[in-house]
Design a protein around this motif. Structure first.
Motif, mmCIF file in Angstrom:
data_model
loop_
_atom_site.group_PDB
_atom_site.id
_atom_site.type_symbol
_atom_site.label_atom_id
_atom_site.label_comp_id
_atom_site.label_asym_id
_atom_site.label_seq_id
_atom_site.Cartn_x
_atom_site.Cartn_y
_atom_site.Cartn_z
ATOM 1 N N GLU A 30 0.796 -1.234 0.000
ATOM 2 C CA GLU A 30 0.000 0.000 0.000
ATOM 3 C C GLU A 30 0.826 1.280 0.000
ATOM 4 O OE1 GLU A 30 -3.533 0.133 2.300
ATOM 5 O OE2 GLU A 30 -3.849 -2.041 2.145
ATOM 6 N N LEU A 31 2.044 1.223 0.522
ATOM 7 C CA LEU A 31 2.866 2.435 0.585
ATOM 8 C C LEU A 31 4.181 2.286 -0.167
ATOM 9 C CD1 LEU A 31 2.332 3.424 4.325
ATOM 10 C CD2 LEU A 31 1.299 4.484 2.320
ATOM 11 N N GLY A 32 4.873 1.185 0.056
ATOM 12 C CA GLY A 32 6.162 0.964 -0.583
ATOM 13 C C GLY A 32 7.298 1.589 0.209
ATOM 14 N N PHE A 33 8.478 1.031 0.055
ATOM 15 C CA PHE A 33 9.618 1.480 0.859
ATOM 16 C C PHE A 33 10.052 2.896 0.495
ATOM 17 C CE2 PHE A 33 13.753 1.421 2.913
ATOM 18 C CZ PHE A 33 13.427 0.809 4.106
ATOM 19 N N ASP A 34 9.848 3.306 -0.742
ATOM 20 C CA ASP A 34 10.201 4.680 -1.116
ATOM 21 C C ASP A 34 9.448 5.702 -0.266
ATOM 22 O OD1 ASP A 34 11.999 3.825 -3.011
ATOM 23 O OD2 ASP A 34 10.644 4.116 -4.713
ATOM 24 N N TYR A 35 8.246 5.332 0.163
ATOM 25 C CA TYR A 35 7.447 6.211 1.014
ATOM 26 C C TYR A 35 8.189 6.519 2.316
ATOM 27 C CZ TYR A 35 3.774 7.734 4.199
ATOM 28 O OH TYR A 35 3.041 8.439 5.125
ATOM 29 N N ILE A 36 8.709 5.481 2.951
ATOM 30 C CA ILE A 36 9.375 5.682 4.244
ATOM 31 C C ILE A 36 10.682 6.460 4.074
ATOM 32 C CG2 ILE A 36 10.733 3.549 4.466
ATOM 33 C CD1 ILE A 36 9.592 3.378 7.353
ATOM 34 N N ILE A 37 11.338 6.279 2.959
ATOM 35 C CA ILE A 37 12.543 7.069 2.689
ATOM 36 C C ILE A 37 12.151 8.544 2.560
ATOM 37 C CG2 ILE A 37 14.358 7.555 0.994
ATOM 38 C CD1 ILE A 37 14.430 4.520 0.440
ATOM 39 N N ALA A 38 11.131 8.817 1.777
ATOM 40 C CA ALA A 38 10.692 10.204 1.545
ATOM 41 C C ALA A 38 10.245 10.887 2.840
ATOM 42 C CB ALA A 38 9.570 10.233 0.510
ATOM 43 N N ALA B 172 16.615 5.453 9.585
ATOM 44 C CA ALA B 172 15.849 6.701 9.494
ATOM 45 C C ALA B 172 16.755 7.911 9.703
ATOM 46 C CB ALA B 172 14.707 6.695 10.513
ATOM 47 N N GLN B 173 17.651 7.818 10.676
ATOM 48 C CA GLN B 173 18.555 8.935 10.933
ATOM 49 C C GLN B 173 19.464 9.179 9.730
ATOM 50 O OE1 GLN B 173 21.517 8.515 14.065
ATOM 51 N NE2 GLN B 173 21.448 10.725 14.453
ATOM 52 N N GLN B 174 20.049 8.125 9.201
ATOM 53 C CA GLN B 174 20.920 8.289 8.034
ATOM 54 C C GLN B 174 20.142 8.915 6.879
ATOM 55 O OE1 GLN B 174 23.245 4.872 6.868
ATOM 56 N NE2 GLN B 174 23.541 5.651 4.795
ATOM 57 N N ASN B 175 18.949 8.401 6.610
ATOM 58 C CA ASN B 175 18.147 8.928 5.509
ATOM 59 C C ASN B 175 17.697 10.359 5.761
ATOM 60 O OD1 ASN B 175 18.509 6.523 4.179
ATOM 61 N ND2 ASN B 175 16.481 5.727 4.647
ATOM 62 N N SER B 176 17.555 10.727 7.023
ATOM 63 C CA SER B 176 17.112 12.090 7.353
ATOM 64 C C SER B 176 18.181 13.131 7.042
ATOM 65 C CB SER B 176 16.709 12.175 8.831
ATOM 66 O OG SER B 176 17.835 12.288 9.687
ATOM 67 N N HIS B 177 19.419 12.693 6.949
ATOM 68 C CA HIS B 177 20.532 13.602 6.657
ATOM 69 C C HIS B 177 21.005 13.494 5.207
ATOM 70 C CE1 HIS B 177 21.372 15.079 10.748
ATOM 71 N NE2 HIS B 177 20.909 13.899 11.127
ATOM 72 N N ALA B 178 20.535 12.504 4.484
ATOM 73 C CA ALA B 178 21.007 12.269 3.112
ATOM 74 C C ALA B 178 20.595 13.407 2.185
ATOM 75 C CB ALA B 178 20.459 10.945 2.593
ATOM 76 N N GLU B 179 21.566 13.945 1.489
ATOM 77 C CA GLU B 179 21.272 14.989 0.510
ATOM 78 C C GLU B 179 21.300 14.444 -0.908
ATOM 79 O OE1 GLU B 179 23.537 18.512 1.270
ATOM 80 O OE2 GLU B 179 22.980 18.509 3.389
ATOM 81 N N THR B 180 21.907 13.264 -1.065
ATOM 82 C CA THR B 180 21.948 12.624 -2.380
ATOM 83 C C THR B 180 21.467 11.184 -2.225
ATOM 84 O OG1 THR B 180 24.178 11.723 -2.140
ATOM 85 C CG2 THR B 180 23.990 13.991 -3.000
ATOM 86 N N GLU B 181 21.143 10.557 -3.331
ATOM 87 C CA GLU B 181 20.721 9.153 -3.307
ATOM 88 C C GLU B 181 21.834 8.266 -2.751
ATOM 89 O OE1 GLU B 181 17.546 7.917 -4.198
ATOM 90 O OE2 GLU B 181 17.146 10.058 -4.086
ATOM 91 N N GLU C 160 23.875 8.908 -0.436
ATOM 92 C CA GLU C 160 23.996 9.047 1.015
ATOM 93 C C GLU C 160 22.894 8.302 1.766
ATOM 94 O OE1 GLU C 160 24.090 13.281 1.538
ATOM 95 O OE2 GLU C 160 26.226 13.399 1.036
ATOM 96 N N LEU C 161 21.880 7.834 1.044
ATOM 97 C CA LEU C 161 20.813 7.061 1.678
ATOM 98 C C LEU C 161 21.332 5.699 2.123
ATOM 99 C CD1 LEU C 161 17.879 7.667 -0.824
ATOM 100 C CD2 LEU C 161 18.010 8.538 1.521
ATOM 101 N N HIS C 162 20.727 5.160 3.166
ATOM 102 C CA HIS C 162 21.036 3.785 3.560
ATOM 103 C C HIS C 162 20.651 2.885 2.387
ATOM 104 C CE1 HIS C 162 20.856 -0.050 5.615
ATOM 105 N NE2 HIS C 162 21.587 0.499 6.567
ATOM 106 N N PRO C 163 21.415 1.827 2.115
ATOM 107 C CA PRO C 163 21.134 0.992 0.937
ATOM 108 C C PRO C 163 19.868 0.133 1.029
ATOM 109 C CG PRO C 163 23.034 0.146 2.153
ATOM 110 C CD PRO C 163 22.665 1.463 2.772
ATOM 111 N N ILE C 164 19.295 -0.035 2.195
ATOM 112 C CA ILE C 164 18.101 -0.883 2.306
ATOM 113 C C ILE C 164 16.941 -0.260 1.525
ATOM 114 C CG2 ILE C 164 17.250 0.100 4.480
ATOM 115 C CD1 ILE C 164 16.480 -2.795 5.267
#
Length: 145
Positions: A63-71, A120-129, A131-135
């Motif tokens: 219903e949401l997908g993992f991209d949702y939680i990253i965003a 979540a913390q890593q993704n909250s600071h990521a400015e580029t793809e 820098e996102l956590h790989p999961i």
């Protein structure tokens, strides 16, 4: 082997835990800048994620997908203090629901929330793809019951 989802009592029990947890983060002085207001659907989304991670239905993914939680976490700039408080309140909600009596289950829940809070913390600071956590999928947690 019983899944964590089954051990916790399924979706209804997890929804109650997530509701109690959400009340805690909304009232917490450390987290009030991240959780500024009660948002409709947030507890459901938390429940779907935890349920799926614990071996229940894959409703979060469908219903949401993992991209949702990253965003949702992008740009939040979660601090170490906020990450640690989030994990502590999550465990507190499980404890108050009487679900952490089993040491193996307690360890698995702690591992689940600490990993998720780190991502979540890593993704909250990521400015580029990069820098996102790989999961890119809901992680599946298991335990030895």
């Amino acid at each position: 082997m019983t899944s964590m989802y089954e051990h916790a009592g399924g979706e209804e029990a997890l929804h109650q835990v997530e509701e109690a947890f959400y009340d805690k983060v909304l009232a917490d002085p450390v987290l009030k800048t991240q959780f500024t207001e009660r948002r409709p659907g947030h507890v459901d989304h938390l429940t779907w994620f935890t349920s799926e991670s614990f071996g229940g239905p894959d409703r979060f993914t469908r219903e949401l997908g993992f991209d949702y939680i990253i965003a949702v976490h992008r740009g939040l700039k979660v601090t170490d203090e906020q990450r640690e408080r989030f994990a502590a309140l999550y465990l507190e909600a499980f404890e108050e629901a009487g679900l952490l009596d089993n040491p193996a289950f307690r360890d698995a829940v702690r591992s689940h929330v600490e990993f998720g809070a780190q991502v979540a913390q890593q993704n909250s600071h990521a400015e580029t793809e990069d820098e996102l956590h790989p999961i890119r999928a809901v992680p599946h947690w298991t335990w030895e019951d």
